[in-house]
Design an enzyme around this catalytic site. Structure first.
Site, mmCIF file in Angstrom:
data_model
loop_
_atom_site.group_PDB
_atom_site.id
_atom_site.type_symbol
_atom_site.label_atom_id
_atom_site.label_comp_id
_atom_site.label_asym_id
_atom_site.label_seq_id
_atom_site.Cartn_x
_atom_site.Cartn_y
_atom_site.Cartn_z
ATOM 1 N N GLU A 236 -3.995 -10.515 -0.380
ATOM 2 C CA GLU A 236 -4.884 -10.479 0.786
ATOM 3 C C GLU A 236 -6.280 -10.842 0.302
ATOM 4 O O GLU A 236 -6.726 -10.367 -0.744
ATOM 5 C CB GLU A 236 -4.916 -9.083 1.429
ATOM 6 C CG GLU A 236 -3.576 -8.670 2.006
ATOM 7 C CD GLU A 236 -3.546 -7.242 2.562
ATOM 8 O OE1 GLU A 236 -4.605 -6.716 2.946
ATOM 9 O OE2 GLU A 236 -2.451 -6.663 2.585
ATOM 10 N N GLU B 32 0.822 -1.217 0.000
ATOM 11 C CA GLU B 32 0.000 0.000 0.000
ATOM 12 C C GLU B 32 0.854 1.265 0.000
ATOM 13 O O GLU B 32 0.716 2.120 0.867
ATOM 14 C CB GLU B 32 -0.928 -0.011 1.225
ATOM 15 C CG GLU B 32 -2.034 -1.041 1.146
ATOM 16 C CD GLU B 32 -3.161 -0.659 0.194
ATOM 17 O OE1 GLU B 32 -3.032 0.359 -0.501
ATOM 18 O OE2 GLU B 32 -4.148 -1.405 0.142
HETATM 19 C C1 IPT Z 1 -5.177 -3.829 3.580
HETATM 20 C C2 IPT Z 1 -3.788 -3.683 4.103
HETATM 21 O O1 IPT Z 1 -2.854 -4.056 3.154
HETATM 22 C C3 IPT Z 1 -3.544 -4.478 5.334
HETATM 23 O O2 IPT Z 1 -2.347 -4.049 5.918
HETATM 24 C C4 IPT Z 1 -4.680 -4.353 6.293
HETATM 25 O O3 IPT Z 1 -4.799 -3.024 6.676
HETATM 26 C C5 IPT Z 1 -5.936 -4.772 5.612
HETATM 27 O O4 IPT Z 1 -6.176 -3.959 4.515
HETATM 28 C C6 IPT Z 1 -7.159 -4.621 6.496
HETATM 29 O O5 IPT Z 1 -7.080 -5.258 7.694
HETATM 30 S S1 IPT Z 1 -5.511 -2.364 2.682
HETATM 31 C C7 IPT Z 1 -7.215 -2.222 2.392
HETATM 32 C C8 IPT Z 1 -7.509 -0.809 1.984
HETATM 33 C C9 IPT Z 1 -7.678 -3.108 1.314
#
Ligand code: IPT
Length: 985
Positions: free
Chosen positions: A502, A425
């Site tokens: 993710e 990010e």
């Molecule tokens: C995403 C981040 O990469 C991760 O660090 C964590 O914050 C997660 O979200 C949420 O728990 S970023 C999100 C804007 C998709």
């Protein structure tokens, strides 16, 4: 230009000069050496001041009187000293995207606040001649958050930034025999803070090990092991010219910088983590390295290791311990890997920084694919539309390169690491391109990754976070993603391997829909190219142990915080597996068992699929059992044998001649021998199926009496109804009468997410699901039945649910007394919200705490999270049915209920479902109390056992940071029927 410096007298301009460090030697691998090393962990002297301006005069002087200082353990995060109590060193603060300090505008110099907590550390240690006679002595810091200036014996060595990265200072000229005094000033904020905006607790201090290293003349300062596999092993170790390499197990003796092929070696994979202990020696030093032979390649749009496509059944892992924060001991690291391996996890993304170096040794040993991420995130620049974002601003590029170089150099010798990730990010920019270019040049043997490479111009893989199911399908089917802009599948990404860095946000109760992702992205058929699975967000809830429960963002008075978004892991803060982890194991696990309960005769009732990419199944034994209402009536083994990777076995389990309506077949796969991550007998996979009896024998009941009207209402068998037709006594026990229930205490996945179109929970509350008014519109006797019609609606709303409750007194063949309920629910008008459930809730006596059911269990399960649940007879207590999510919320549902008994010393209730099988939850508090509580310690039993029986229940989804639940999973208002027999116990 240097900020702060002109204006603030004595200000340490290094804090904001956009220079990564000054003093440390070039980054190199952490090697296990026989050269002397002194672990400086222990109790140091410490004083925290409000600002770097206020460090005590002369505290770096060896003779300084530090009696005013206090003891502090090193390594540690200073805010984790009694954070919920006196917090002598300030309290932790949790932030996700927001920076904890003001952000520089694009045209401004970088400044950090003057109020910048600064820890002054002093440590006295003795060294012997093994150090003072060494050619060089190095002082290694493995992690200091965020800025450290270092002195040894009063002489300044320099300074470093890069919190999760190693810095080594050459102290040869300053170390002396006997007593030495190390002084370190650690400031919480620096320009490094703008590169470290990870979603986590913001903490400070010397939080990883500090070591003094003697470096001999003719020593081995660095090695780069290239151990590849291509139907045979090849080894090349870049190192000191003339150094000898031996691998006793393979009878190999060679030297550095010489390529050798080794015919008799075995390859390393995450499934078969074969390591060879090697030594590299010069005349003065011997280093041990653990070598794993493997080759990572991109073959068309596949990531292949040793020629085989691999699938990431992965998690994102932060370093976390509820009492020590980001300081982890080896026992905790091992616990993580054991739990991961036990639950089918085969890959880790080290979100979003390199972990403690020791952890990677363990990853090599346990066997797990590692996507190693650099310590980089600049997410907070998103609020200014990424203007001034460091990855696109050349003032920062040295800092970015320094970070990736330290990342790769430290960890380059681990076979477990198969890809390098530039960070998280941080948007797109030339800085990322430079980092990637440096990595590709330095280590072409691994793939590179960066999710923010939105143009797919830089990295070797196409990575997305939290894609909607339709997007995953589009990638799989090579069509264009609906609504995506620019439309992917039109550029270079078409030819790249695809992974989800993710997905499935494991916050609170969830994630749901794992099975749906699994079906689309984890490749049950193996031949699908490009789809490489992904990494669940995330491994652990970062709750902080307060002694009475776990704290989250806002609990320490932070002026700005992101609440419980920090508790979004597959394990609870104490590493208890959550139901989400069990579901992960059941859906993503590489060993898959499928049972078709109705086809046990046909010779293909059981299918075992080896979804591993390398190993056969000879480490497992497959056991089947037939259980009749929980009693094992037959058992045996399945001869699955050494089923090769990607192969399928079909077989059968004998079907009993007399199949009852409580008969279940369960097949599980267990480890035959102890492994490093689990003992023999550990269950790797388990599946169950109900055996359908030839003709379903239903409960034989007859009507026992007709409704009898009395002065207070109606009597019906063992039940009494008030004048409004509400069931208020049961076998002499007072009840809180059953009412229609559409509400669940919002789960985190019901709450808002920027990625969801709707806030399911808020809409539900606005629709008044938690404040329905129940009005009896008629009560009448109809022959044997008492027929009650109710209308449930919320204040101000005209949409309603009409429920017809048809009650009849019955007696079973074996003489049990009870009543039968036929419930029909019909929605009227437009229901604006997704519902939490359509069911009934009633209050039973508090003493009825013993629970026994035949259905899905023993773990909680929901419509989109039920693969981990097994059919059977389960027993529990009401207390044990609760899952203590850090933020209280709906939990504890069990579905597929054929029969349920709640009982206490003086009676109870047995409930038998005649038609479709409902779900139930039993709690010592109401859903409203669950919603109102913000922490587990606020939940108190309220004097009832609240029983909820759902005709239909809402799914979990992943909406706390992901798409809305799949349309077909969503629960909207609809007619339902429930048919229940209630018996006295
Ligand atoms: C995403 C981040 O990469 C991760 O660090 C964590 O914050 C997660 O979200 C949420 O728990 S970023 C999100 C804007 C998709």
């Amino acid at each position: 230009m240097v900020a702060n410096a002109d204006t603030a007298h004595g200000y340490d301009d290094a804090l904001t000069n956009l220079i990564p460090w000054d003093g440390p030697i070039a980054p190199r691998a952490h090697l296990h050496t026989d050269a002397p090393a002194l672990d400086l962990s222990g109790t140091w002297r410490f004083r925290l001041v409000d600002s770097p301006h206020e460090t005590p005069e002369g505290f770096t002087d060896p003779e300084f009187d530090d009696r005013d200082f206090v003891d502090l353990a090193v390594p540690s995060c200073w805010q984790m000293t009694d954070p919920a109590g006196d917090a002598p060193f300030g309290r932790p603060a949790y932030l996700n995207v927001n920076y904890p300090i003001p952000v520089p505008a694009p045209d401004e110099d970088v400044v950090v606040p003057d109020e910048n907590p600064t820890g002054c550390y002093r440590h006295t240690f003795d060294v012997g001649s093994d150090f003072t006679d060494a050619e060089r002595v190095l002082l290694r810091f493995e992690g200091v958050d965020s800025f450290a200036r270092v002195w040894l014996n009063g002489t300044e060595l320099g300074w470093t930034k890069g919190s999760r990265l190693t810095a080594e200072f050459d102290v040869t000229a300053h170390v002396r025999p006997g007593r030495n005094v190390l002084a370190v000033a650690v400031s919480q904020w620096s320009d490094g803070t703008f590169l470290e905006d990870q979603d986590m607790w913001r903490m400070s201090g010397i939080f990883r090990e500090v070591t003094l290293l003697a470096r001999p003349h003719d020593g081995i300062d660095d090695l780069f092991v290239h151990a590849s596999w291509d139907d045979g092993a090849t080894l090349l170790i870049d190192g000191p010219e003339g150094a000898t390499v031996t691998i006793p197990e393979l009878d190999v003796t060679t030297s550095c910088n010489t390529t050798v092929t080794i015919p008799n070696a075995q390859p390393w994979t995450a499934e078969t983590p074969k390591l060879y202990d090697a030594t590299v020696s010069t005349s003065t030093e011997t280093v041990t390295v653990r070598i794993g032979f493997r080759t990572v390649a991109i073959d068309a749009d596949n990531i292949v290791v040793n020629g085989e496509k691999i699938i990431f059944r992965g998690v994102n892992r932060h370093e976390w311990h509820p009492r020590t924060g980001r300081t982890l001991d080896e026992e905790t690291m091992r616990a993580d890997l054991e739990l991961m391996k036990r639950h089918g996890i085969n890959a880790i993304r080290t979100s979003h920084y390199p972990p403690n170096a020791r952890f990677l040794d363990l990853c090599d040993e346990y066997g797990v694919w590692v996507l190693l991420e650099c310590d980089l995130e600049t997410h907070g620049f998103e609020w200014s539309d990424w203007k001034g974002n460091p990855t696109g601003d050349d003032r920062w590029y040295d800092c970015l390169l320094n970070r990736i170089q330290r990342t790769v150099e430290r960890d380059k010798n681990h076979p477990a690491i198969i890809g390098w990730s530039m960070g998280n990010e941080s948007h797109t920019g030339e800085g990322i391109r430079l980092m990637n270019e440096w990595v590709k040049h330095r280590d072409p043997s691994r793939f590179t990754h960066y999710e923010g490479d939105y143009a797919h111009a830089i990295c070797d893989v196409w990575s997305i976070m939290y894609p909607a199911m339709e997007w995953v399908e589009a990638v799989r089917d090579r069509t264009v993603m609906p609504g995506a802009d620019p439309a992917p599948q039109t550029g270079r990404e078409r030819g790249l391997p695809f992974l989800m860095c993710e997905f499935a946000h494991a916050m609170g109760n969830g994630p749901g829909e794992l099975a749906d992702y699994e079906e689309r992205c984890f490749d049950p058929h193996f031949h699908r190219d490009r789809m490489h699975g992904g990494f669940v967000w995330e491994w652990i809830d970062h709750g902080i142990d307060t002694g009475r429960g776990y704290a989250y963002g806002g609990d320490f008075g932070e002026p700005l915080h992101d609440s419980n978004f920090v508790c979004d892991g597959l394990v609870m803060p104490d590493r208890t597996p959550s139901p989400g982890l069990l579901e992960f194991a059941a859906t993503m696990g590489a060993v898959r068992i499928e049972i078709d309960g109705d086809h046990q005769h046909d010779g293909n009732g059981v299918t075992v699929i080896n979804r591993r990419d390398f190993a056969d199944l000879s480490d497992l034994e497959f056991r089947w059992q037939i259980l009749d209402d929980g009693e094992c009536v037959q058992a045996g083994m399945l001869d699955v044998g050494a089923l090769a990777a990607h192969h399928t076995w079909t077989g059968t389990v004998p079907r009993p001649d007399d199949v009852t309506d409580r008969m279940v077949v369960v097949v599980d796969a267990r480890l035959i021998d102890d492994t490093i991550w689990a003992p023999a007998g550990h269950v790797v996979a388990r599946t169950s199926a109900l055996l359908t009896p030839p003709s379903r024998p239903s409960l034989h009941v007859s009507t026992s009496s007709q409704p009898r009207r009395d002065g207070h209402g109606w009597s019906l068998g063992p039940a009494h109804f008030d004048r409004r037709g509400r069931l208020v006594t049961w076998g002499g026990a007072d009840l809180v009468a059953p009412v229609l229930d559409l509400f669940r205490a919002p789960i985190d996945n019901d709450r808002a997410s920027s990625l969801a179109r709707d806030n399911i929970g808020d809409v539900a509350l606005a629709a008044g699901l938690n404040r329905l008014v129940h009005t009896t519109t008629s009560v009448r006797q109809d022959g044997d039945d008492l027929v009650v019609v109710t209308r449930s609606a919320a204040a101000a709303a005209s949409n309603s649910m009409l429920a017809t409750w048809t009650w009849r007194a019955i007696r079973t063949d074996d003489g049990s007394e009870g009543i039968h309920l036929g419930l029909h629910v019909d929605p009227r008008g437009h229901w604006p919200a997704m519902l939490g459930r359509i069911g009934v809730t009633m209050g039973l006596p508090a003493e009825w705490t013993n629970v026994s059911w035949f259905g899905l269990g023993p773990t909680e399960n929901y419509p989109d999270s039920q693969r981990a649940a097994i059919w059977g007879r389960w027993n529990s207590t009401v207390a044990d049915l609760q899952t203590p999510y850090v933020m209280p919320q709906e939990n504890g549902l069990r579905q597929g209920i054929h029969e349920l008994t709640l009982s206490g010393p003086d009676g109870g209730l047995r409930l038998i479902a005649d038609g479709s099988k409902p779900a139930f939850a039993a709690r010592p508090w109401t859903s409203q109390a669950l919603m109102d509580a913000t922490h587990t310690w606020q939940l108190e039993p309220d004097g009832h056992t609240w029983l909820t029986v759902d005709a239909i229940s809402a799914p979990l989804g992943s909406t706390s940071c992901g798409p809305m639940p799949i349309m077909s999973h969503r629960l909207y208002a609809q007619p339902v029927d429930l048919s229940l027999t209630l018996l006295l116990v």
